[in-house]
Write a protein that holds these residues in place. Structure first.
Motif, PDB file in Angstrom:
ATOM      1  N   VAL A   1       0.919  -1.119  -0.004  1.00 21.92           N
ATOM      2  CA  VAL A   1      -0.008   0.074   0.089  1.00 21.92           C
ATOM      3  C   VAL A   1       0.858   1.259   0.042  1.00 21.92           C
ATOM      4  O   VAL A   1       1.734   1.311   0.816  1.00 21.92           O
ATOM      5  CB  VAL A   1      -0.983  -0.031   1.212  1.00 21.92           C
ATOM      6  N   ILE A   2       0.588   2.079  -0.824  1.00 16.21           N
ATOM      7  CA  ILE A   2       1.424   3.227  -1.168  1.00 16.21           C
ATOM      8  C   ILE A   2       0.626   4.733  -1.172  1.00 16.21           C
ATOM      9  O   ILE A   2      -0.409   4.446  -1.489  1.00 16.21           O
ATOM     10  CB  ILE A   2       2.449   3.242  -2.417  1.00 16.21           C
ATOM     11  N   ASP A   3       1.500   5.700  -0.920  1.00 11.27           N
ATOM     12  CA  ASP A   3       0.602   7.099  -0.920  1.00 11.27           C
ATOM     13  C   ASP A   3       0.619   7.362  -2.635  1.00 11.27           C
ATOM     14  O   ASP A   3       1.779   7.151  -3.302  1.00 11.27           O
ATOM     15  CB  ASP A   3       1.802   8.148  -0.580  1.00 11.27           C
ATOM     16  N   PRO A   4      -0.441   7.472  -3.063  1.00 18.09           N
ATOM     17  CA  PRO A   4      -0.481   7.700  -4.585  1.00 18.09           C
ATOM     18  C   PRO A   4       0.160   8.705  -5.268  1.00 18.09           C
ATOM     19  O   PRO A   4       0.444   8.740  -6.293  1.00 18.09           O
ATOM     20  CB  PRO A   4      -2.116   7.800  -4.921  1.00 18.09           C
ATOM     21  N   ARG A   5       0.400   9.554  -4.553  1.00 20.31           N
ATOM     22  CA  ARG A   5       1.264  10.958  -4.919  1.00 20.31           C
ATOM     23  C   ARG A   5       2.689  10.811  -4.977  1.00 20.31           C
ATOM     24  O   ARG A   5       3.308  11.262  -5.652  1.00 20.31           O
ATOM     25  CB  ARG A   5       0.945  12.186  -4.084  1.00 20.31           C
ATOM     26  N   THR A   6       3.207  10.078  -3.657  1.00 24.65           N
ATOM     27  CA  THR A   6       4.535  10.085  -3.586  1.00 24.65           C
ATOM     28  C   THR A   6       4.984   8.711  -4.085  1.00 24.65           C
ATOM     29  O   THR A   6       6.313   8.574  -4.173  1.00 24.65           O
ATOM     30  CB  THR A   6       5.009  10.357  -2.233  1.00 24.65           C
ATOM     31  N   THR A   7       4.202   7.444  -3.839  1.00 27.75           N
ATOM     32  CA  THR A   7       4.641   6.253  -4.205  1.00 27.75           C
ATOM     33  C   THR A   7       5.389   5.519  -3.075  1.00 27.75           C
ATOM     34  O   THR A   7       5.733   4.539  -3.185  1.00 27.75           O
ATOM     35  CB  THR A   7       5.334   5.982  -5.538  1.00 27.75           C
ATOM     36  N   GLU A   8       5.410   6.538  -1.978  1.00 29.04           N
ATOM     37  CA  GLU A   8       6.071   6.022  -0.827  1.00 29.04           C
ATOM     38  C   GLU A   8       5.190   5.118   0.012  1.00 29.04           C
ATOM     39  O   GLU A   8       3.952   5.118  -0.044  1.00 29.04           O
ATOM     40  CB  GLU A   8       6.487   7.209   0.329  1.00 29.04           C
ATOM     41  N   PRO A   9       5.675   3.840   0.724  1.00 32.16           N
ATOM     42  CA  PRO A   9       4.513   2.964   1.409  1.00 32.16           C
ATOM     43  C   PRO A   9       4.112   3.697   2.575  1.00 32.16           C
ATOM     44  O   PRO A   9       4.592   4.695   3.295  1.00 32.16           O
ATOM     45  CB  PRO A   9       5.477   1.914   1.936  1.00 32.16           C
ATOM     46  N   VAL A  10       2.928   3.444   2.718  1.00 34.96           N
ATOM     47  CA  VAL A  10       2.136   3.956   4.059  1.00 34.96           C
ATOM     48  C   VAL A  10       2.095   2.881   5.120  1.00 34.96           C
ATOM     49  O   VAL A  10       2.259   1.886   4.842  1.00 34.96           O
ATOM     50  CB  VAL A  10       0.651   4.536   3.701  1.00 34.96           C
ATOM     51  N   PRO A  11       1.853   3.153   6.666  1.00 36.09           N
ATOM     52  CA  PRO A  11       2.013   2.372   7.565  1.00 36.09           C
ATOM     53  C   PRO A  11       0.573   1.655   7.616  1.00 36.09           C
ATOM     54  O   PRO A  11      -0.329   2.096   6.986  1.00 36.09           O
ATOM     55  CB  PRO A  11       1.958   3.428   8.778  1.00 36.09           C
ATOM     56  N   ASP A  12       0.749   0.308   8.173  1.00 36.04           N
ATOM     57  CA  ASP A  12      -0.601  -0.213   8.183  1.00 36.04           C
ATOM     58  C   ASP A  12      -1.738   0.383   8.831  1.00 36.04           C
ATOM     59  O   ASP A  12      -1.378   1.113   9.741  1.00 36.04           O
ATOM     60  CB  ASP A  12      -0.365  -1.558   8.820  1.00 36.04           C
ATOM     61  N   GLY A  13      -2.754   0.377   8.281  1.00 40.48           N
ATOM     62  CA  GLY A  13      -4.004   0.921   9.064  1.00 40.48           C
ATOM     63  C   GLY A  13      -4.400   2.295   8.313  1.00 40.48           C
ATOM     64  O   GLY A  13      -5.263   2.915   8.745  1.00 40.48           O
ATOM     65  N   HIS A  14      -3.395   2.875   7.324  1.00 42.74           N
ATOM     66  CA  HIS A  14      -3.729   3.961   6.663  1.00 42.74           C
ATOM     67  C   HIS A  14      -4.150   3.835   5.421  1.00 42.74           C
ATOM     68  O   HIS A  14      -3.820   2.743   4.887  1.00 42.74           O
ATOM     69  CB  HIS A  14      -2.454   4.839   6.806  1.00 42.74           C
ATOM     70  N   GLU A  15      -4.903   4.817   4.788  1.00 38.90           N
ATOM     71  CA  GLU A  15      -5.458   4.747   3.620  1.00 38.90           C
ATOM     72  C   GLU A  15      -4.484   4.758   2.376  1.00 38.90           C
ATOM     73  O   GLU A  15      -3.414   5.916   2.718  1.00 38.90           O
ATOM     74  CB  GLU A  15      -6.586   5.706   3.403  1.00 38.90           C
ATOM     75  N   GLY A  16      -4.290   4.128   1.370  1.00 39.66           N
ATOM     76  CA  GLY A  16      -3.405   4.342   0.292  1.00 39.66           C
ATOM     77  C   GLY A  16      -3.871   3.581  -0.879  1.00 39.66           C
ATOM     78  O   GLY A  16      -4.765   2.921  -0.978  1.00 39.66           O
TER      79      GLY A  16
END
Length: 441
Positions: free
Chosen positions: A276-291
């Motif tokens: 699961v990534i941040d669609p803007r930065t493509t960096e991974p997002v922590p579990d439980g966060h939207e991405g």
């Protein structure tokens, strides 16, 4: 149960990760040799290192691999018609062709070998096992099969498991219901939209679906199966349990709901790697966060996808489920598609949020939404078709408008339309019209 791999579904997280690494190595080794699309992407990223596959694979990690996007795949198929270059084997080795619905743009064609189709059937067997399918169950498939993959693999998997499968193409909805009842089907596979449409027609015909032999509905194609209000309406009308599922023509049937923990989807981590990534930065997002969900399929060698950006918004959770599986879960299922989001008066709105509100109103039979994205001041317009039992349509429109204002911080324009005005759908619904206003009905 055929296809059931107990050692896979009961693995610990460490065992899952180890198996994924080995399967990924096998996949990369295969595509380096003969898959022009995948090889070109790897060469662009790693250069001549891929010419030494042993040392290259020893040092490779998933995060080093490039993302794959739908735009790339569409461009490849447009430049190399009809199937593109994402082919690990010769065309003559493939035996099935399906294509995407086109809801995300131009339809893409996707091929499978017999072995890859067997992989699809194994995926559906996992879905059925998690949904407590029994040897005596009779499956009802109420639609006409076409090139969209729909429930093709679901049908073939159920038949391979030995269950009686009832195809119901070329019929009216009322005729399908009669066919279903006459054959005492116990399981329905359809979209959430068509489950509601069948319930609507059944009510008009005086058929009590909640007294039928149907005990489960496996729904897919739309996020409605994980929207509580939509799910509750289906289960109430049918007197049966809803099992949600997520899949993509180009990816596979990757997620399923278990009996023990409704309202979320497990990803089949024996056959897919999920990120699961941040669609803007493509960096991974922590579990439980939207991405944005990114998937790699591990068993579809003919036309594989590596780190595919699905465009689906999810919230991923880890931990052991009550069903005993360690597979990661998508809390709330697919929350929406990133490219489906619209901005209304400064508010970001997903179609799932609107449906979650509208389905709470029992008198809402069907709806259609339009937003003129070209206008300076964007308004959301909602047409509502109410049930015949609704004796105060103007009050219903007002209550809907207020509910959306209270939940989403803007007031839409809600219009009531006569019965039978709005279209009905068998497969994926098309309730949202963007970029141009809908003329008043």
């Amino acid at each position: 149960m055929p296809f059931f791999q107990q050692t896979e579904e009961t693995r610990t997280p460490e065992q899952i990760a180890s198996a994924q690494r080995e399967k990924l190595r096998r996949l990369i080794r295969a595509v380096i040799q003969t898959n022009r699309f995948q090889r070109a992407k790897l060469e662009a990223e790693f250069g001549s290192a891929i010419s030494r596959p042993d040392s290259f694979l020893d040092e490779l990690t998933l995060e080093q691999l490039p993302f794959t996007t739908r735009a790339e795949l569409e461009a490849d198929q447009a430049s190399n018609p009809p199937y593109g270059t994402n082919l690990t084997f010769a065309i003559d080795d493939f035996s099935r062709m399906h294509q995407t619905s086109g809801s995300g743009g131009v339809p893409m064609r996707w091929l499978d070998r017999g072995k890859d189709w067997g992989w699809w059937m194994k995926l559906w067997a996992v879905i059925y096992r998690a949904g407590d399918v029994r040897a005596t169950d009779r499956f009802f498939f109420p639609f006409s099969f076409g090139p969209f993959i729909g429930f093709w693999a679901a049908f073939d998997s159920a038949a391979a498991l030995g269950n009686l499968c009832l195809p119901a193409g070329g019929m009216t909805t009322k005729a399908r219901l009669g066919f279903m009842l006459d054959n005492e089907a116990t399981i329905v596979c359809c979209t959430p939209t068509y489950a509601l449409r069948m319930a609507e027609v059944a009510a008009e015909a005086g058929i009590r679906l909640d007294r039928s032999s149907i005990r489960s509905l496996f729904v897919a194609g739309e996020p409605g199966g994980s929207i509580p209000a939509t799910r509750e309406r289906i289960e109430s009308a049918w007197g049966a349990r809803v099992f949600d599922h997520a899949g993509m023509t180009e990816m596979g049937a990757y997620a399923f709901e278990c009996v023990e923990c409704p309202g979320g989807l497990h990803i089949n981590e024996s056959e897919f790697i999920a990120e699961v990534i941040d669609p803007r930065t493509t960096e991974p997002v922590p579990d439980g966060h939207e991405g944005e969900l990114v998937l790699t399929n591990l068993g579809r060698f003919g036309m594989p996808l590596i780190r595919y950006r699905t465009g689906d918004l999810v919230r991923l959770l880890r931990g052991r489920c009550a069903c005993t599986r360690w597979y990661v879960r998508l809390n709330g299922g697919i929350l929406g598609r990133i490219d489906d989001m619209v901005t209304v008066r400064g508010n970001n709105v997903f179609p799932t949020a609107i449906e979650a509100i509208l389905r709470r109103f029992g008198d809402v039979v069907e709806y259609r939404v339009s937003v003129d994205e070209l206008a300076v001041k964007q308004d959301l317009r909602i047409e509502i078709e109410a049930s015949g039992a609704c004796d105060a349509p103007a009050a219903l429109a007002r209550r809907i408008s207020e509910a959306i204002r209270d939940r989403l911080n803007f007031r839409p324009v809600v219009t009531m339309v006569p019965t039978g005005t709005l279209p009905r759908f068998e497969m994926k619904s098309k309730r949202w019209i963007r970029g141009r206003p809908v003329p008043p009905t």
